[in-house]
Design a protein around this motif. Structure first.
Motif, PDB file in Angstrom:
ATOM      1  N   UNK A 456       0.817  -1.205   0.000  1.00 17.50           N
ATOM      2  CA  UNK A 456       0.000   0.000   0.000  1.00 17.50           C
ATOM      3  C   UNK A 456       0.856   1.263   0.000  1.00 17.50           C
ATOM      4  N   UNK A 457       1.975   1.241   0.726  1.00 14.59           N
ATOM      5  CA  UNK A 457       2.821   2.424   0.785  1.00 14.59           C
ATOM      6  C   UNK A 457       3.481   2.695  -0.558  1.00 14.59           C
ATOM      7  N   UNK A 458       3.938   1.627  -1.203  1.00 14.52           N
ATOM      8  CA  UNK A 458       4.560   1.780  -2.519  1.00 14.52           C
ATOM      9  C   UNK A 458       3.559   2.337  -3.527  1.00 14.52           C
ATOM     10  N   UNK A 459       2.363   1.777  -3.536  1.00 13.42           N
ATOM     11  CA  UNK A 459       1.340   2.227  -4.468  1.00 13.42           C
ATOM     12  C   UNK A 459       0.899   3.654  -4.159  1.00 13.42           C
ATOM     13  N   UNK A 460       0.737   3.984  -2.878  1.00 13.64           N
ATOM     14  CA  UNK A 460       0.326   5.343  -2.512  1.00 13.64           C
ATOM     15  C   UNK A 460       1.354   6.368  -2.958  1.00 13.64           C
ATOM     16  N   UNK A 461       2.618   5.999  -2.843  1.00 15.12           N
ATOM     17  CA  UNK A 461       3.673   6.918  -3.269  1.00 15.12           C
ATOM     18  C   UNK A 461       3.581   7.187  -4.766  1.00 15.12           C
ATOM     19  N   UNK A 462       3.319   6.133  -5.551  1.00 12.37           N
ATOM     20  CA  UNK A 462       3.175   6.311  -6.990  1.00 12.37           C
ATOM     21  C   UNK A 462       1.943   7.141  -7.330  1.00 12.37           C
ATOM     22  N   UNK A 463       0.868   6.937  -6.581  1.00 10.27           N
ATOM     23  CA  UNK A 463      -0.342   7.729  -6.800  1.00 10.27           C
ATOM     24  C   UNK A 463      -0.066   9.206  -6.510  1.00 10.27           C
ATOM     25  N   UNK A 464       0.642   9.489  -5.410  1.00 14.67           N
ATOM     26  CA  UNK A 464       0.974  10.884  -5.079  1.00 14.67           C
ATOM     27  C   UNK A 464       1.779  11.550  -6.184  1.00 14.67           C
ATOM     28  N   UNK A 465       2.617  10.751  -6.843  1.00 12.20           N
ATOM     29  CA  UNK A 465       3.429  11.288  -7.929  1.00 12.20           C
ATOM     30  C   UNK A 465       2.698  11.251  -9.269  1.00 12.20           C
ATOM     31  N   UNK A 466       1.457  10.803  -9.231  1.00 15.31           N
ATOM     32  CA  UNK A 466       0.600  10.715 -10.419  1.00 15.31           C
ATOM     33  C   UNK A 466       1.188   9.792 -11.483  1.00 15.31           C
ATOM     34  N   UNK A 467       1.882   8.758 -11.044  1.00 16.96           N
ATOM     35  CA  UNK A 467       2.411   7.757 -11.966  1.00 16.96           C
ATOM     36  C   UNK A 467       1.370   6.647 -12.103  1.00 16.96           C
ATOM     37  N   UNK A 468       0.255   7.006 -12.710  1.00 16.48           N
ATOM     38  CA  UNK A 468      -0.895   6.111 -12.759  1.00 16.48           C
ATOM     39  C   UNK A 468      -0.642   4.867 -13.622  1.00 16.48           C
ATOM     40  N   UNK A 469       0.101   5.041 -14.706  1.00 17.04           N
ATOM     41  CA  UNK A 469       0.379   3.889 -15.563  1.00 17.04           C
ATOM     42  C   UNK A 469       1.155   2.817 -14.800  1.00 17.04           C
ATOM     43  N   UNK A 470       2.152   3.248 -14.026  1.00 22.37           N
ATOM     44  CA  UNK A 470       2.959   2.296 -13.260  1.00 22.37           C
ATOM     45  C   UNK A 470       2.109   1.568 -12.231  1.00 22.37           C
ATOM     46  N   UNK A 471       1.200   2.301 -11.575  1.00 23.34           N
ATOM     47  CA  UNK A 471       0.329   1.666 -10.579  1.00 23.34           C
ATOM     48  C   UNK A 471      -0.584   0.650 -11.240  1.00 23.34           C
ATOM     49  N   UNK A 472      -1.228   1.042 -12.345  1.00 15.56           N
ATOM     50  CA  UNK A 472      -2.162   0.138 -13.018  1.00 15.56           C
ATOM     51  C   UNK A 472      -1.461  -1.131 -13.483  1.00 15.56           C
ATOM     52  N   UNK A 473      -0.276  -0.990 -14.066  1.00 13.32           N
ATOM     53  CA  UNK A 473       0.472  -2.156 -14.536  1.00 13.32           C
ATOM     54  C   UNK A 473       0.895  -3.034 -13.364  1.00 13.32           C
ATOM     55  N   UNK A 474       1.395  -2.407 -12.320  1.00 10.48           N
ATOM     56  CA  UNK A 474       1.901  -3.137 -11.165  1.00 10.48           C
ATOM     57  C   UNK A 474       0.798  -3.932 -10.475  1.00 10.48           C
ATOM     58  N   UNK A 475      -0.352  -3.281 -10.246  1.00 11.64           N
ATOM     59  CA  UNK A 475      -1.456  -3.953  -9.567  1.00 11.64           C
ATOM     60  C   UNK A 475      -1.983  -5.098 -10.402  1.00 11.64           C
ATOM     61  N   UNK A 476      -2.090  -4.904 -11.718  1.00  7.17           N
ATOM     62  CA  UNK A 476      -2.596  -5.985 -12.566  1.00  7.17           C
ATOM     63  C   UNK A 476      -1.637  -7.175 -12.556  1.00  7.17           C
ATOM     64  N   UNK A 477      -0.349  -6.941 -12.537  1.00  8.34           N
ATOM     65  CA  UNK A 477       0.616  -8.044 -12.452  1.00  8.34           C
ATOM     66  C   UNK A 477       0.405  -8.849 -11.172  1.00  8.34           C
ATOM     67  N   UNK A 478       0.189  -8.127 -10.074  1.00  3.91           N
ATOM     68  CA  UNK A 478      -0.046  -8.811  -8.795  1.00  3.91           C
ATOM     69  C   UNK A 478      -1.322  -9.646  -8.874  1.00  3.91           C
ATOM     70  N   UNK A 479      -2.376  -9.073  -9.400  1.00 10.69           N
ATOM     71  CA  UNK A 479      -3.663  -9.761  -9.465  1.00 10.69           C
ATOM     72  C   UNK A 479      -3.636 -10.921 -10.444  1.00 10.69           C
ATOM     73  N   UNK A 480      -2.860 -10.797 -11.509  1.00 10.79           N
ATOM     74  CA  UNK A 480      -2.742 -11.892 -12.469  1.00 10.79           C
ATOM     75  C   UNK A 480      -2.043 -13.089 -11.819  1.00 10.79           C
ATOM     76  N   UNK A 481      -0.988 -12.800 -11.074  1.00 12.65           N
ATOM     77  CA  UNK A 481      -0.253 -13.878 -10.426  1.00 12.65           C
ATOM     78  C   UNK A 481      -1.042 -14.486  -9.271  1.00 12.65           C
ATOM     79  N   UNK A 482      -1.741 -13.643  -8.504  1.00 11.43           N
ATOM     80  CA  UNK A 482      -2.510 -14.101  -7.344  1.00 11.43           C
ATOM     81  C   UNK A 482      -3.909 -13.482  -7.408  1.00 11.43           C
ATOM     82  N   UNK A 483      -4.837 -14.145  -8.111  1.00  7.28           N
ATOM     83  CA  UNK A 483      -6.169 -13.557  -8.306  1.00  7.28           C
ATOM     84  C   UNK A 483      -6.911 -13.220  -7.019  1.00  7.28           C
ATOM     85  N   UNK A 484      -6.584 -13.857  -5.897  1.00 10.11           N
ATOM     86  CA  UNK A 484      -7.239 -13.510  -4.637  1.00 10.11           C
ATOM     87  C   UNK A 484      -7.044 -12.035  -4.291  1.00 10.11           C
ATOM     88  N   UNK A 485      -5.981 -11.422  -4.849  1.00  3.30           N
ATOM     89  CA  UNK A 485      -5.731 -10.002  -4.604  1.00  3.30           C
ATOM     90  C   UNK A 485      -6.840  -9.130  -5.190  1.00  3.30           C
TER      91      UNK A 485
END
Length: 576
Positions: A456-485
């Motif tokens: 959450x801290x890593x993602x929040x930091x990216x959101x604060x910096x408005x690096x939305x593409x990085x957040x979207x890609x990163x979260x989808x990778x996590x969810x693809x690997x572990x769908x329970x996320x």
């Protein structure tokens, strides 16, 4: 342009290649292959080539064609020769009427490169070589033949020098023909190209020979476009034989016309396959065209090219015309709509109604496999973009997994969990996600969460910096690997904010509703209701924003989210 079939003179030298549009038939025996060849029409092209070693079809088509090389190879000495071939589809290699290698159809006509070999005793001298192959579907075409002469350690590609040379003539002098008074001529040449994989744009130049100051010139190309001037350039999206008409005008009235068929082919003298400056010029031309009457094969080729290089503005322009002409696309070109729909869903485009139309067009026009793949994506659209659970369920339950790739089958399972969440069936969704086997990390992933830092801290930091593409890609990778996320609030909230930051408001809405149905924690539900107010307002859904505001302030009146909502929207959204 279809060439006539029938008896013709064949030089007893060099290598001749003829290709035809792939007909129906098998490739299990030489007799089958010969029958397939004889039944395939029309002829796409015929000409001399240097050798049996090709990776690009020189006669326009990139899919669904059958080819036949015939040549006369010179055996330098008597002895045992071994022949082998390489191909991306079924093929036969024959020497003096004997089969040296048969690559069967098994595994599909466009399977991966395979090779085989055969031995034959040859007398020193000339021997006929035949190579037949078929290529269906899309993807790279490759055809090659090699041999190992007596005493050679390794196979060698049959080089042009191994074949009987074709007679060549050199002009020592010439006398030009007398020009016909009042007649206009033009010349053409291929000046440059943009090549990516097996996709190509060829830039042709046309020049009027013997201009007249009192005349003006109009060019009409067979892709339904026009140009004016004594000298023009025109990019073609497919190599092959193309028709060009030159109209000559005086004081606005046509006084002459000349139509010719010209060969559009790559400029192989060009050192690099791609130059940004060349494509910049081509793209300016393509962006200004109308495509209402352009042959759909050209439209499909341009869409495929634009998709490969991610030229989204060009894809979007082409899509507007393609969707209006849906009925003109047959099953072999229906993949165009699959690519267009994906482009319309992309965050840089966000034309969601057109995306829905594209998925439906792919279903209506595609072959059985494409239909199932497009149905999966249409179901995903209803679930994760349009938030229309009932329609999503109707389409989702009809998708046949046997037609899907492994990744698509995994995606279907994830969509299944999303749909259950959207339907408010949290326990069933949890079970569905849990049943999906954990996948290995995404190959080539460029943005990953540091396992030593809370997600959450890593993602929040990216959101604060408005690096939305990085957040979207990163979260989808996590969810693809572990769908329970997909059910995890700490992972899901940054994803909602990333969607909102990229103005993907429908996706943000759907994920918020899914997460809201999946959590019972008060402060999490309050935060999601706050997000929904903001999302509904961005979508101009004032009534829904008011409903979410009412729920938030009634159910969680003392939450931080409620306090922030009252401060921000109390007067504009809050109901008295």
């Amino acid at each position: 342009m279809a060439l006539p079939a029938g008896p013709r003179w064949e030089p007893q030298a060099g290598v001749t290649l003829e290709t035809r549009r792939l007909g129906k038939g098998g490739f299990d025996t030489w007799e089958d292959a010969l029958a397939l060849w004889q039944g395939s029409k029309p002829v796409l092209g015929r000409g001399l080539v240097g050798q049996i070693f090709h990776g690009i079809h020189p006669f326009e088509a990139t899919a669904n064609f059958v080819g036949r090389f015939t040549g006369y190879v010179v055996a330098p000495q008597t002895g045992i020769y071994e022949f082998t071939s390489m191909s991306t589809g079924p093929s036969f290699l024959r020497v003096d009427g004997r089969t040296m290698m048969h690559r069967p159809k098994g595994g599909g006509m466009n399977a991966s490169h395979m090779q085989g070999a055969g031995k034959i005793e040859l007398q020193a001298g000339v021997h006929q070589v035949e190579y037949s192959c078929a290529h269906s579907g899309e993807g790279t075409w490759y055809a090659g033949a090699a041999w190992r002469p007596p005493g050679a350690k390794y196979f060698q590609v049959l080089a042009p020098t191994n074949f009987v040379p074709v007679a060549r003539f050199a002009a020592t002098e010439f006398a030009p023909a007398e020009p016909v008074p009042g007649r206009t001529y033009f010349e053409s040449r291929n000046v440059e190209h943009s090549l990516v994989d097996d996709l190509i744009l060829v830039n042709m130049e046309f020049n009027v020979v013997g201009t007249n100051a009192a005349q003006s010139y109009e060019w009409v190309f067979d892709d339904a476009t026009k140009a004016t001037g004594a000298k023009v350039r025109h990019p073609f999206p497919r190599p092959g034989m193309r028709q060009v008409t030159l109209n000559v005008l005086e004081k606005g009235a046509k006084v002459g016309s000349l139509t010719d068929t010209i060969a559009v082919k790559p400029q192989w003298a060009q050192q690099a396959a791609w130059h940004d400056s060349i494509y910049a010029e081509e793209s300016r031309d393509l962006a200004g065209r109308e495509y209402a009457a352009t042959p759909v094969a050209d439209v499909a080729a341009l869409v495929k090219f634009a998709h490969r290089i991610e030229d989204r503005p060009l894809m979007t322009r082409l899509g507007g015309f393609a969707l209006k002409r849906q009925g003109e696309f047959d099953a072999t070109l229906a993949g165009t709509f699959f690519q267009l729909a994906g482009n319309y869903e992309h965050f840089a485009v966000r034309d969601y109604p057109a995306a829905e139309q594209g998925w439906k067009a792919a279903i209506a026009q595609g072959d059985p496999t494409l239909r199932e793949r497009a149905k999966l994506r249409l179901a995903g659209y209803y679930i994760n973009i349009a938030t229309r659970a009932q329609e999503g369920r109707k389409v989702f339950d009809t998708v046949q997994e046997t037609a899907l790739t492994d990744n698509e089958r995994r995606l279907k399972k994830i969509y299944g969990g999303d749909l259950l969440l959207l339907e408010g069936k949290a326990d069933e969704a949890r079970a569905a996600y849990k049943a999906i086997i954990t996948a290995p990390p995404v190959k080539g992933a460029t943005a990953r969460l540091d396992v030593n830092v809370p997600k959450i801290e890593n993602a929040r930091d990216l959101i604060r910096r408005k690096e939305y593409d990085a957040v979207a890609e990163m979260i989808w990778q996590i969810q693809w690997e572990k769908p329970m996320e997909r059910m995890d609030f700490e992972t899901g909230l940054p994803q909602v904010k990333a969607f909102f930051g990229r103005k993907e408001f429908p996706l943000a809405r759907s994920r918020s509703l899914q997460l809201l149905n999946g959590t019972t924690v008060d402060n999490q539900r309050a935060e999601l209701l706050y997000q929904l107010i903001e999302i509904h307002l961005a979508l101009a859904q004032t009534d829904l924003a008011q409903d979410s505001f009412a729920q938030l302030t009634k159910l969680y009146p003392y939450s931080e989210a409620a306090a922030n909502a009252k401060f921000k929207w109390g007067k504009s959204v809050g109901k008295n």
